[in-house]
Motif scaffolding. Structure first.
Motif, PDB file in Angstrom:
ATOM      1  N   ASN A   1      -7.717  63.505 -37.670  1.00 41.54           N
ATOM      2  CA  ASN A   1      -6.402  62.890 -37.468  1.00 41.54           C
ATOM      3  C   ASN A   1      -6.499  61.644 -36.602  1.00 41.54           C
ATOM      4  O   ASN A   1      -5.822  60.634 -36.851  1.00 41.54           O
ATOM      5  N   LYS A   2      -7.348  61.681 -35.588  1.00 36.79           N
ATOM      6  CA  LYS A   2      -7.504  60.531 -34.694  1.00 36.79           C
ATOM      7  C   LYS A   2      -8.041  59.315 -35.456  1.00 36.79           C
ATOM      8  O   LYS A   2      -7.541  58.198 -35.279  1.00 36.79           O
ATOM      9  N   VAL A   3      -9.038  59.523 -36.298  1.00 32.78           N
ATOM     10  CA  VAL A   3      -9.613  58.411 -37.060  1.00 32.78           C
ATOM     11  C   VAL A   3      -8.574  57.816 -38.002  1.00 32.78           C
ATOM     12  O   VAL A   3      -8.425  56.582 -38.117  1.00 32.78           O
ATOM     13  N   LYS A   4      -7.811  58.672 -38.667  1.00 30.35           N
ATOM     14  CA  LYS A   4      -6.810  58.182 -39.615  1.00 30.35           C
ATOM     15  C   LYS A   4      -5.715  57.391 -38.902  1.00 30.35           C
ATOM     16  O   LYS A   4      -5.324  56.283 -39.346  1.00 30.35           O
ATOM     17  N   VAL A   5      -5.202  57.930 -37.802  1.00 30.14           N
ATOM     18  CA  VAL A   5      -4.113  57.269 -37.082  1.00 30.14           C
ATOM     19  C   VAL A   5      -4.579  55.959 -36.454  1.00 30.14           C
ATOM     20  O   VAL A   5      -3.905  54.913 -36.569  1.00 30.14           O
ATOM     21  N   MET A   6      -5.720  55.979 -35.798  1.00 28.37           N
ATOM     22  CA  MET A   6      -6.191  54.781 -35.112  1.00 28.37           C
ATOM     23  C   MET A   6      -6.596  53.681 -36.090  1.00 28.37           C
ATOM     24  O   MET A   6      -6.442  52.493 -35.786  1.00 28.37           O
ATOM     25  N   HIS A   7      -7.104  54.034 -37.235  1.00 31.97           N
ATOM     26  CA  HIS A   7      -7.432  53.011 -38.241  1.00 31.97           C
ATOM     27  C   HIS A   7      -6.175  52.227 -38.638  1.00 31.97           C
ATOM     28  O   HIS A   7      -6.189  50.985 -38.712  1.00 31.97           O
ATOM     29  N   LYS A   8      -5.096  52.942 -38.867  1.00 32.85           N
ATOM     30  CA  LYS A   8      -3.848  52.289 -39.262  1.00 32.85           C
ATOM     31  C   LYS A   8      -3.252  51.478 -38.115  1.00 32.85           C
ATOM     32  O   LYS A   8      -2.827  50.323 -38.291  1.00 32.85           O
ATOM     33  N   GLN A   9      -3.232  52.045 -36.929  1.00 33.16           N
ATOM     34  CA  GLN A   9      -2.581  51.390 -35.804  1.00 33.16           C
ATOM     35  C   GLN A   9      -3.370  50.168 -35.314  1.00 33.16           C
ATOM     36  O   GLN A   9      -2.767  49.154 -34.933  1.00 33.16           O
ATOM     37  N   LEU A  10      -4.665  50.247 -35.303  1.00 32.20           N
ATOM     38  CA  LEU A  10      -5.466  49.095 -34.883  1.00 32.20           C
ATOM     39  C   LEU A  10      -5.346  47.935 -35.861  1.00 32.20           C
ATOM     40  O   LEU A  10      -5.325  46.753 -35.455  1.00 32.20           O
ATOM     41  N   LEU A  11      -5.277  48.244 -37.149  1.00 28.65           N
ATOM     42  CA  LEU A  11      -5.082  47.191 -38.144  1.00 28.65           C
ATOM     43  C   LEU A  11      -3.713  46.529 -37.980  1.00 28.65           C
ATOM     44  O   LEU A  11      -3.577  45.292 -38.069  1.00 28.65           O
ATOM     45  N   LEU A  12      -2.698  47.325 -37.728  1.00 27.29           N
ATOM     46  CA  LEU A  12      -1.365  46.776 -37.491  1.00 27.29           C
ATOM     47  C   LEU A  12      -1.357  45.873 -36.261  1.00 27.29           C
ATOM     48  O   LEU A  12      -0.805  44.755 -36.288  1.00 27.29           O
ATOM     49  N   PHE A  13      -1.949  46.337 -35.177  1.00 27.25           N
ATOM     50  CA  PHE A  13      -1.944  45.572 -33.928  1.00 27.25           C
ATOM     51  C   PHE A  13      -2.669  44.232 -34.113  1.00 27.25           C
ATOM     52  O   PHE A  13      -2.181  43.186 -33.649  1.00 27.25           O
ATOM     53  N   HIS A  14      -3.791  44.246 -34.791  1.00 26.74           N
ATOM     54  CA  HIS A  14      -4.567  43.019 -34.996  1.00 26.74           C
ATOM     55  C   HIS A  14      -3.806  42.016 -35.866  1.00 26.74           C
ATOM     56  O   HIS A  14      -3.693  40.825 -35.520  1.00 26.74           O
ATOM     57  N   ASN A  15      -3.292  42.457 -36.989  1.00 28.85           N
ATOM     58  CA  ASN A  15      -2.600  41.552 -37.899  1.00 28.85           C
ATOM     59  C   ASN A  15      -1.337  40.966 -37.270  1.00 28.85           C
ATOM     60  O   ASN A  15      -1.018  39.779 -37.453  1.00 28.85           O
TER      61      ASN A  15
END
Length: 376
Positions: free
Chosen positions: A324-338
């Motif tokens: 769950n951590k990998v899935k959530v952080m992948h999405k959130q980090l991409l959002l934050f960067h973009n």
């Protein structure tokens, strides 16, 4: 003939002296009375009825009882007793011969009180037993904990699981740091957006009041309003990022850590009962000790099953938490960067597209302000 004598006897008066004896006036009167008594009904076979007509059969009193009462009263020097008084006395005697029904009610009430007392006593005994078991368990666990800290006792260690638990705790501390820093960034950036909005309003007002600088103030006002609008979009993306990190750290990870705490408590209890069983096994093997060893083995098995179950739960939760951590952080980090890249590049379209891609909904302007009813 008998009726005439009865009527005559019923209306005449019979004088008596102070000793209760009749005074014979003539022989004819005595003969008439004797004839009436002989020809009249047998008083030994008649009954006196107490109460009105049609009363219950219990009100019929034999005349023999009345005669016995009369004889008793004469022997005591009271005098003649009337039929109504005799009936009342016999009725009272019959009532005293009946059993007292209140005794049965008192007996039933006493049985109920005894049952309530027994139930209360049973509850008190159960509470006492639970407190006793809790005290023994607490003593054993405390003894085991101090033995481990001072290096006198052994503890059960799962090296692989312990390493995963240490990694989780370290990860949680780092994620808490990320959460704290992004929250601070959100607060500062919000203040900057509010300042840009106020500055744009000021430039727009000055452009209306300064004809010679109308264009210059107007350009700056439009620029600040555009930056404010893009800043609100970036704030929406950062708030979504912070909310997701907060859920991951303070709910998902915290739930797994609570299960780990239960596992560690079960491990301590398991080692405490294991040490107790080992100590008993090294002692003498008399009858009393064998009974204690058997009881200790049963308790040891219960604690072992509990320890194994919680260890399995922790292993499963750690696995799902990592996924769950990998899935959530992948999405959130991409959002934050973009979002950050599009904002500082001034690409308004890319910023809006990023928000739509991650389903980030912006709050309407002024939604954070309290309503006039809340202010009042």
């Amino acid at each position: 003939m008998a009726d005439s004598f009865m009527g005559k006897a019923a209306t005449m008066e019979i004088p008596i002296n102070s000793n209760g004896e009749t005074l014979a006036e003539d022989d004819s009167l005595e003969q008439d009375l004797q004839q009436v008594m002989v020809s009249g009904p047998n008083l030994n076979e008649t009954s006196v009825v107490s109460g009105g007509y049609g009363g219950p059969a219990g009100g019929i009193i034999p005349t023999s009882s009345i005669k016995d009462l009369r004889m008793k009263s004469r022997g005591q020097g009271v005098g003649l007793v009337s039929s109504q008084s005799a009936a009342r006395m016999i009725t009272n005697q019959n009532q005293t011969d009946q059993p007292f029904t209140g005794l049965g009610m008192h007996h039933s009430n006493s049985n109920q009180n005894m049952s309530v007392e027994e139930a209360n006593r049973g509850v008190a005994v159960e509470k006492l037993d639970s407190v006793k078991k809790w005290g023994i368990n607490t003593y054993k666990c405390t003894k085991q904990m101090f033995s481990e800290r001072f290096g006198r006792g052994s503890r059960t260690v799962d090296l692989e699981l312990e390493a995963q638990i240490d990694v989780l705790r370290d990860t949680k501390r780092k994620y808490e740091s990320v959460l704290r820093l992004t929250s601070a960034l959100t607060s500062h950036f919000y203040n900057m957006v509010q300042t840009q909005q106020a500055l744009g309003d000021t430039f727009a007002d000055l452009s209306q009041k300064s004809p010679e600088l109308r264009d210059e103030f107007g350009y700056n006002a439009e620029t600040q309003k555009l930056l404010c609008r893009n800043g609100e979009a970036l704030l929406g993306a950062i708030n979504f990022f912070v909310s997701s990190i907060n859920t991951l750290v303070n709910k998902t990870m915290e739930d797994t850590l609570m299960t780990i705490k239960l596992y560690e408590a079960a491990r301590l209890e398991f080692d405490a009962y294991r040490a107790d069983l080992e100590e008993l096994s090294l002692g003498p093997r008399d009858a009393a000790t064998m009974v204690r060893i058997e009881v200790s083995q049963q308790q040891y098995q219960v604690q072992r099953d509990k320890y194994e179950r919680l260890r399995s739960d922790v292993t499963i939760k750690l696995k799902f938490l990592e996924e769950n951590k990998v899935k959530v952080m992948h999405k959130q980090l991409l959002l934050f960067h973009n979002a950050i890249s599009a904002y500082f590049a001034g690409n308004q379209q890319q910023l809006e597209q990023t928000l739509r891609q991650f389903n980030v909904k912006l709050k309407p302007p002024g939604s954070d302000k309290p309503s006039w009813l809340e202010e009042s």
